[in-house]
Enzyme design. Sequence first.
Site, mmCIF file in Angstrom:
data_model
loop_
_atom_site.group_PDB
_atom_site.id
_atom_site.type_symbol
_atom_site.label_atom_id
_atom_site.label_comp_id
_atom_site.label_asym_id
_atom_site.label_seq_id
_atom_site.Cartn_x
_atom_site.Cartn_y
_atom_site.Cartn_z
ATOM 1 N N ARG A 1 6.816 1.315 2.641
ATOM 2 C CA ARG A 1 7.683 2.409 2.220
ATOM 3 C C ARG A 1 6.928 3.656 1.798
ATOM 4 O O ARG A 1 7.216 4.757 2.240
ATOM 5 C CB ARG A 1 8.545 1.972 1.043
ATOM 6 C CG ARG A 1 9.838 1.340 1.394
ATOM 7 C CD ARG A 1 10.397 0.711 0.145
ATOM 8 N NE ARG A 1 9.349 -0.062 -0.513
ATOM 9 C CZ ARG A 1 8.919 -1.217 -0.074
ATOM 10 N NH1 ARG A 1 9.465 -1.749 0.986
ATOM 11 N NH2 ARG A 1 7.952 -1.867 -0.678
ATOM 12 N N THR A 2 5.962 3.458 0.917
ATOM 13 C CA THR A 2 5.310 4.624 0.325
ATOM 14 C C THR A 2 4.601 5.446 1.402
ATOM 15 O O THR A 2 4.763 6.661 1.480
ATOM 16 C CB THR A 2 4.304 4.176 -0.755
ATOM 17 O OG1 THR A 2 4.989 3.357 -1.679
ATOM 18 C CG2 THR A 2 3.710 5.364 -1.473
ATOM 19 N N LYS B 1 -18.100 -0.051 5.143
ATOM 20 C CA LYS B 1 -19.562 0.073 5.271
ATOM 21 C C LYS B 1 -20.215 0.299 3.920
ATOM 22 O O LYS B 1 -21.407 0.574 3.850
ATOM 23 C CB LYS B 1 -19.896 1.262 6.183
ATOM 24 C CG LYS B 1 -19.353 1.131 7.586
ATOM 25 C CD LYS B 1 -19.657 2.419 8.361
ATOM 26 C CE LYS B 1 -18.871 2.463 9.662
ATOM 27 N NZ LYS B 1 -18.752 3.827 10.165
ATOM 28 N N ARG C 1 -3.826 5.414 -2.041
ATOM 29 C CA ARG C 1 -3.469 4.119 -2.648
ATOM 30 C C ARG C 1 -4.727 3.258 -2.619
ATOM 31 O O ARG C 1 -5.418 3.178 -1.599
ATOM 32 C CB ARG C 1 -2.355 3.419 -1.879
ATOM 33 C CG ARG C 1 -2.228 1.958 -2.332
ATOM 34 C CD ARG C 1 -0.996 1.286 -1.851
ATOM 35 N NE ARG C 1 0.173 1.836 -2.532
ATOM 36 C CZ ARG C 1 1.348 1.210 -2.569
ATOM 37 N NH1 ARG C 1 1.498 0.044 -1.990
ATOM 38 N NH2 ARG C 1 2.366 1.756 -3.173
ATOM 39 N N HIS D 1 2.048 4.551 -10.415
ATOM 40 C CA HIS D 1 2.631 4.857 -9.106
ATOM 41 C C HIS D 1 3.661 5.953 -9.380
ATOM 42 O O HIS D 1 4.872 5.717 -9.340
ATOM 43 C CB HIS D 1 3.280 3.583 -8.550
ATOM 44 C CG HIS D 1 3.719 3.677 -7.121
ATOM 45 N ND1 HIS D 1 3.494 4.795 -6.340
ATOM 46 C CD2 HIS D 1 4.372 2.796 -6.333
ATOM 47 C CE1 HIS D 1 4.007 4.580 -5.141
ATOM 48 N NE2 HIS D 1 4.537 3.376 -5.111
#
Lengths: 150, 304
Positions: B52-53, B81, B102, B130
């Site tokens: 969703r986000t 890496k 995120r 959030h």
Amino acid sequence: MKKELTISAIKDGTVIDHIPSNATFKVADILDLKSIKSMVSVATNLPSKHIGKKGIVKIAGKYLTQEEVNKIAIVAPDATVNIIENYGVKKKLKVSIPNQISRVIKCSNPNCITNVEKIETRFSVLSKNPFKIRCYYCERDMNKEDIEIV
Amino acid sequence: MNLKNQDIISINDLSKEDLLHILKVAKSMEKPNPNLLKNKSMATLFFEPSTRTRLSFIYAMESLGGEVLGFDNASSSSAKKGESLWDTAKIVEKYCDVMVIRHPGEGAARLAAEASGKPVINAGDGANQHPTQTLLDLYTIQKVKGTLNNLSIGMVGDLKYGRTVHSLTAAMSHFNPTFYFIAPQALQMPQTYLDELKEKGIKFVTESNLQKVSNKLDILYVTRIQKERFPDPVEYEKYKGYYKLDTKLLENVKKDLKIMHPLPRVDEMDKSLDNTPYAVYFEQAANGIPVRRALLALVLGKTK
């Protein structure tokens, strides 16, 4: 018998006394004494009437600022700090917990980004007594018992 | 207030006025100017999965005429890496006008914001913050109730580990709410949040039985018991499926109760609730679009 000083007096500089013995080397770390070029004396497990065993740090030729002194407040809140000039006490500084603490403390939250990336920790002090701080990054609160020195 | 070039990292950084302003701009973004963010680009740095986000940020940006670049899991980025987040943010800022991140590390967005000269929007940093979820929750409450003030808000489920309920509690605290925290003792709202509410003089009740308080609620905010947040899988097994809400719940509630959920759901909320007038969770998810449009336009200085 002639009484001798365990570590000799300094002409100019800073003397930190009444450090709890188990915090002596933490104080040395926090103040980064290993990078100081002038004479530094560190003594620990000295007898103390007030706190049982204590540590003393003497730094020749360097006058600690109030800001530097405050950094040790977390581990040695009752330490006494004397600024010495020509063998005499010129000024006494009181250790006080600063409003912001950086570098000294490790964040107790294992998921905090400061425990993943190589960055300095930063905390804001929410309350001095009881001691409560908040991590600038993960926003978790920590009490005195959660504290681990970096 | 001017949010141009501001980072959106934590709901705690936003004042009551900021929150209300963002909600006001969000309302104007229900039908936006499709060229508002033309020639602007948004980088999505998703080190952790999200449906969703991420999609709603992409849609929000594209529907304003902007461009999108980025990655959607850590294994397709240089993090694999061994590149530090600081370096990633430093590099990506050269390619974009705004960065959405995120990351599982708590405080990661704050760190990225320090590295980047471009505004950074936090799309979730582990169990911490959030803020766009909280803003869309506020937007939904305002939309379905007509106000944010003086509401009785119930929160049920995992209140210990759930970041959405922590942030919503902090944000709603500006609006004289009464909170009902409904969870088994082991998953109750952490004491530090309750202490803060006490300090602010905000009324709250802790309860484990939803039936006992369901008739008092204007909003019921349901959360999933999140497996990924439990340090101990045995503890998770004990509490999964603790609350299973279905139409039986509705026998004893206010007529205008609205049920919200940040989604995804597992089994805490039965599908039989979906078509009742109480359920607003799909509308809630859709409200992420105008809210994220508003934030993008504000931090890019294209609206005031």
